[in-house]
Design a protein around this motif. Sequence first.
Motif, PDB file in Angstrom:
ATOM      1  N   ALA A  33       0.875  -1.188  -0.134  1.00 33.08           N
ATOM      2  CA  ALA A  33      -0.091  -0.173  -0.031  1.00 33.08           C
ATOM      3  C   ALA A  33       0.881   1.305  -0.111  1.00 33.08           C
ATOM      4  O   ALA A  33       0.679   2.378  -0.654  1.00 33.08           O
ATOM      5  N   LEU A  34       1.935   1.166   0.876  1.00 29.46           N
ATOM      6  CA  LEU A  34       2.766   2.524   0.768  1.00 29.46           C
ATOM      7  C   LEU A  34       3.513   2.893  -0.398  1.00 29.46           C
ATOM      8  O   LEU A  34       3.266   3.951  -0.860  1.00 29.46           O
ATOM      9  N   ASN A  35       3.948   1.707  -0.958  1.00 30.55           N
ATOM     10  CA  ASN A  35       4.748   1.644  -2.286  1.00 30.55           C
ATOM     11  C   ASN A  35       3.714   2.098  -3.692  1.00 30.55           C
ATOM     12  O   ASN A  35       3.926   2.844  -4.219  1.00 30.55           O
ATOM     13  N   SER A  36       2.527   1.672  -3.410  1.00 27.71           N
ATOM     14  CA  SER A  36       1.385   2.122  -4.506  1.00 27.71           C
ATOM     15  C   SER A  36       1.125   3.736  -4.299  1.00 27.71           C
ATOM     16  O   SER A  36       1.048   4.241  -5.198  1.00 27.71           O
ATOM     17  N   ALA A  37       0.798   4.088  -2.942  1.00 30.04           N
ATOM     18  CA  ALA A  37       0.755   5.231  -2.703  1.00 30.04           C
ATOM     19  C   ALA A  37       1.877   6.196  -3.340  1.00 30.04           C
ATOM     20  O   ALA A  37       1.512   7.401  -3.828  1.00 30.04           O
ATOM     21  N   LEU A  38       3.277   5.980  -2.890  1.00 24.24           N
ATOM     22  CA  LEU A  38       4.418   6.775  -3.241  1.00 24.24           C
ATOM     23  C   LEU A  38       4.369   6.628  -4.854  1.00 24.24           C
ATOM     24  O   LEU A  38       4.613   7.779  -5.503  1.00 24.24           O
ATOM     25  N   GLY A  39       4.020   5.381  -5.764  1.00 20.33           N
ATOM     26  CA  GLY A  39       4.078   5.441  -6.872  1.00 20.33           C
ATOM     27  C   GLY A  39       3.153   6.368  -7.492  1.00 20.33           C
ATOM     28  O   GLY A  39       3.437   6.940  -8.477  1.00 20.33           O
ATOM     29  N   LEU A  40       1.708   6.432  -6.885  1.00 27.08           N
ATOM     30  CA  LEU A  40       0.773   7.191  -7.453  1.00 27.08           C
ATOM     31  C   LEU A  40       1.130   8.609  -7.233  1.00 27.08           C
ATOM     32  O   LEU A  40       0.962   9.466  -8.353  1.00 27.08           O
ATOM     33  N   GLY A  41       1.769   9.059  -6.387  1.00 28.76           N
ATOM     34  CA  GLY A  41       2.119  10.576  -6.146  1.00 28.76           C
ATOM     35  C   GLY A  41       3.124  10.808  -7.248  1.00 28.76           C
ATOM     36  O   GLY A  41       2.960  11.877  -7.677  1.00 28.76           O
ATOM     37  N   ALA A  42       4.153   9.628  -7.231  1.00 30.10           N
ATOM     38  CA  ALA A  42       5.288  10.158  -8.506  1.00 30.10           C
ATOM     39  C   ALA A  42       4.623  10.129  -9.802  1.00 30.10           C
ATOM     40  O   ALA A  42       5.042  11.167 -10.570  1.00 30.10           O
ATOM     41  N   ALA A  43       3.599   9.274 -10.103  1.00 35.73           N
ATOM     42  CA  ALA A  43       3.056   9.139 -11.297  1.00 35.73           C
ATOM     43  C   ALA A  43       2.234  10.680 -11.658  1.00 35.73           C
ATOM     44  O   ALA A  43       2.209  11.148 -12.827  1.00 35.73           O
ATOM     45  N   MET A  44       1.727  11.145 -10.636  1.00 39.96           N
ATOM     46  CA  MET A  44       0.968  12.159 -10.830  1.00 39.96           C
ATOM     47  C   MET A  44       2.040  13.519 -11.075  1.00 39.96           C
ATOM     48  O   MET A  44       1.726  14.347 -11.960  1.00 39.96           O
ATOM     49  N   VAL A  45       3.105  13.460 -10.454  1.00 41.31           N
ATOM     50  CA  VAL A  45       4.042  14.424 -10.602  1.00 41.31           C
ATOM     51  C   VAL A  45       4.639  14.432 -11.745  1.00 41.31           C
ATOM     52  O   VAL A  45       4.964  15.425 -12.508  1.00 41.31           O
ATOM     53  N   ALA A  46       4.947  12.969 -12.381  1.00 37.24           N
ATOM     54  CA  ALA A  46       5.571  12.997 -13.637  1.00 37.24           C
ATOM     55  C   ALA A  46       4.642  13.310 -14.854  1.00 37.24           C
ATOM     56  O   ALA A  46       5.406  13.855 -15.914  1.00 37.24           O
ATOM     57  N   SER A  47       3.346  13.083 -14.741  1.00 35.10           N
ATOM     58  CA  SER A  47       2.605  13.249 -15.789  1.00 35.10           C
ATOM     59  C   SER A  47       1.891  14.607 -15.838  1.00 35.10           C
ATOM     60  O   SER A  47       1.218  15.084 -17.049  1.00 35.10           O
ATOM     61  N   GLY A  48       1.972  15.199 -14.695  1.00 34.33           N
ATOM     62  CA  GLY A  48       1.116  16.533 -14.434  1.00 34.33           C
ATOM     63  C   GLY A  48      -0.356  16.393 -14.702  1.00 34.33           C
ATOM     64  O   GLY A  48      -0.778  15.658 -14.258  1.00 34.33           O
ATOM     65  N   ALA A  49      -0.904  17.443 -15.722  1.00 30.17           N
ATOM     66  CA  ALA A  49      -2.410  17.256 -16.042  1.00 30.17           C
ATOM     67  C   ALA A  49      -2.858  16.095 -16.875  1.00 30.17           C
ATOM     68  O   ALA A  49      -3.792  15.805 -16.683  1.00 30.17           O
ATOM     69  N   SER A  50      -2.044  15.656 -17.624  1.00 29.55           N
ATOM     70  CA  SER A  50      -2.523  14.181 -18.530  1.00 29.55           C
ATOM     71  C   SER A  50      -2.627  13.191 -17.919  1.00 29.55           C
ATOM     72  O   SER A  50      -1.907  13.108 -16.773  1.00 29.55           O
ATOM     73  N   GLY A  51      -3.385  12.156 -18.410  1.00 33.18           N
ATOM     74  CA  GLY A  51      -3.652  11.078 -17.594  1.00 33.18           C
ATOM     75  C   GLY A  51      -2.583  10.373 -17.000  1.00 33.18           C
ATOM     76  O   GLY A  51      -1.410  10.286 -17.368  1.00 33.18           O
ATOM     77  N   VAL A  52      -3.059   9.903 -15.837  1.00 29.31           N
ATOM     78  CA  VAL A  52      -2.154   9.103 -14.792  1.00 29.31           C
ATOM     79  C   VAL A  52      -1.814   7.766 -15.242  1.00 29.31           C
ATOM     80  O   VAL A  52      -2.888   6.977 -15.238  1.00 29.31           O
TER      81      VAL A  52
END
Lengths: 247, 172, 250
Positions: C145-164
Motif C-alpha cells: 500500500a505504501l509503495n502504491s501510494a508513493l508510486g501514485l504520487g510520483a506518477a501524478m508529478v511525472a505526468s502533470g495534467a495529462s492522464g496518470v
Amino acid sequence: MNVEVTGLTRRFRSVNALVEVDLSLGAGVFGLLGPNGAGKTTLLRTLATVLAPSAGRVRLLGRDPADPVERREIRRRLGYLPQSLGFYPGFTVFEFVEYFALLKEVPERRARADAAGAIERVGLAERATAKLRTLSGGMLRRAGLAQAIVNEPDLLLLDEPTAGLDPEQRVSFRALLRDIGRRATVVVSTHLVEDVGTACAEVGLMRDGRIVFRGTPAELAVRGEAHGVGDAPLERGYSAVLAEEVR
Amino acid sequence: MDDDDLMARVAAGDHAALRDLFDRHAPWLAVRLRRALPAWVVEDVMQETFVAVWRGACRYRPAGRSGAWIWGIARRQAALWVRVQARQAGGVPVPPARDPGDLVVGADELERAFAVLGTAGVDHRELAKLLLVEDRPVAEVAARLGIPEGTVRSRAHRVRRLLRAALGQEEG
Amino acid sequence: MITHPDDPLHVAGCAACRAGAQPPPDVDLGRVWLEVAGRTWSRPRGPVERLASSLLGSPGLARALVTTPSLLRAYVAATAAIFVAGAVFERGTGAPLVAVLAPALAGAGIAYAYGPGADGVFELSRSMPVSGQMVLLARALAVFALNSALGLGAAMVASGASGVALGWLVPMTAVCGLALAVATVSRSAAVGVSAGLAAWCATVLASTGSTGHLDAATTEGWLVPAYVLIAIAGVVVAVRASRQLPAAHD
C-alpha cells in the motif's frame, strides 16, 4: 497433564528427526539430554507449535495444536526460548520483552508492568533501557528468557538456555526454573549434564529421534555405576545409556 | 547517598536512581495515603506520583526537601483522584463501590486458593484465571467459555466468595 | 517549630522516621514499582502505532507493523527519494521511468518486510498467537500500500495534467509475490530482492526490445493474467513455506 504426546514422528525429507516419541508431562522441570542430532530441538519446536508432526498425536495444555483456534489459545500460555534467538539491535531490553508480551496477546494494560516484572525476575533491571546491541551474550540470553516467561506460561520450553551464562548466573537461573516448575511444565533441552542434575525432577535422554531413557536424575546416575564413562555420576549414566543403545 | 544527589540523578535520566528513590520514600508515602484512601487507590496514586516525579525531577530545587516535594506531588495526585470520583458520583466524593473480592489476583495466589478449595473449585478454575488473573472483560470470558454473560457474572460472584474464604480475606 | 510525628511534612524531612516506616500490608508496593517501571522504561507509542492498534484490534500486530524493516523512516525516505528522482526525470524527458521503477521498489520493500532473511527473531515469531502468517500478510499489504501510494504520487508529478499511468500496479503485485516467495524459501531477503529485480528487468528489457516502448511491460494487456497468476502463486508459496521451514540445526 500439560503435554500429552503419543507416537510423535517427524520427518524432514529423508531424515527421521523424531521416531514414535511418547511423552506425558505435568507440572515440574523436565530435562532433555542427548547428543547433537538426537531430536531435542525438533521435539521442542513441535511442543512450541512451530512444527507440525508427520504422524502421531499431540495435545498441549489440553488442546489440539492442529486446530488454528486452539493453537492460538495454546500459544498465549506458552513460553519458548529457541537455541539461536536473534534480536532487533535497535530495541531496548524493555521494548523487546514488551513486544513479545503484546504478540502473546497479554492484555495491553498489563503488558508494560508484566514486561518490567519479567525483566526484574531474570536480573536485567539494571539494563532495562539499554539497547540490545550493547548487551553481552549472557545478557541477551536472559532477555530471551524474560520474553519466554513474561506471560506466566503454563508450558515453558527452553532450548540450550544456559549457553553463555557464567556459573553464578546458572545457579540463579536454576532457582528460577524450580520456582516456575512448581506451577508450570518446564522442558529444558541441554547438553550440560550438570544443569539437569540440580534443576530437574525428571530427565529424558534422546538418541536418533527416540527417548531411550526416562527417570529421575538419581536413576540415570545408577545406570552409570558399572560401565559409565565420565567424571560425575550423571555423566556416567548418560554415556552408559547411550552405549547400551548402540548394539 | 544524599536525597538531593538522588534527585539530581533522576533528573538526569538515571532509572536506577528512581528505583532507589522509590525504595526510600514509597513505604512512608503509602502509610500516609492509606489513612485517607482505600488500598487500591493508594497504589494508583503512588504509581502516578512516581511517574510524575520521573518526568518532573528537573523542576526540583535542591534544598534537602525532596521528601516534602514528593509528598506535595502525592497529595495533588490524591486530590485529583477524589475530584474525578466526585465528578463521576455527581458531586459527593464516595469511596469506590468495589467488592474487596474483586481483586486482580496473581496466578500464584489462585493456585494456592484452588489447592485449599480442592474439588470444590474445579469447575471455576478457568473462569477465575481469565477473569481475575488475566483481567479480561466479561464479554470476552463469556465468548471464550461459550456461556452467557449472565452466567459468567453469577459464577464469578461464587468464585470470589470461594476465593475470599480460601485466602482468608476479610470484608472491607 | 515543633511538628507532630504524624505530620507528613515532618516525616518527609526526617530520614529517621522514614527509615522506620512499614508499608501497609494491603498495599502491594512491588506491583506499584512494576507499573512505574513499565511506564518509565517504555517509549510512548507513536500516533501511527496507536491508529494501527485500534484499527486492527491487536496491539501486537500494530507493533509488528511499525517495526517492519522496510517501513522504517530511513528506508521509506530512500524509496521516496528514488521515486521523486524518477518522476522528475520522467517529467523532463518523457521516459516512463515511474512505471518501470514502481514494481522494482515495491519488490525490494516486500523482500525486506518479513521472513528469515529480514526478521532476526523469525523462529520465535512462529510460536506467537499473533502468528507469523498474520504478520507476514499485514506487513506485505502495508508495504504494498505504501509503495502504491508513493508510486501514485510520483506518477501524478511525472505526468502533470495529462492522464496518470497506473498500469504498473499489476506487474507490481507480481514482482512482490515473486520476491516474497523467493525470500521466504531461500531464507534470505537479499536473494528475494535479487530474484524480483532480475525477473522484472528481464521482463522490461524483453518487452522494450520487442515493442520499442520502455513501459511495454506495464501496458501490454496480455501480460496481465500472467502477472496475476504469479502474484497469487507467490503469496501462497510464501505462506506455506514459512510454515514448514526446518531449523538450521537440530
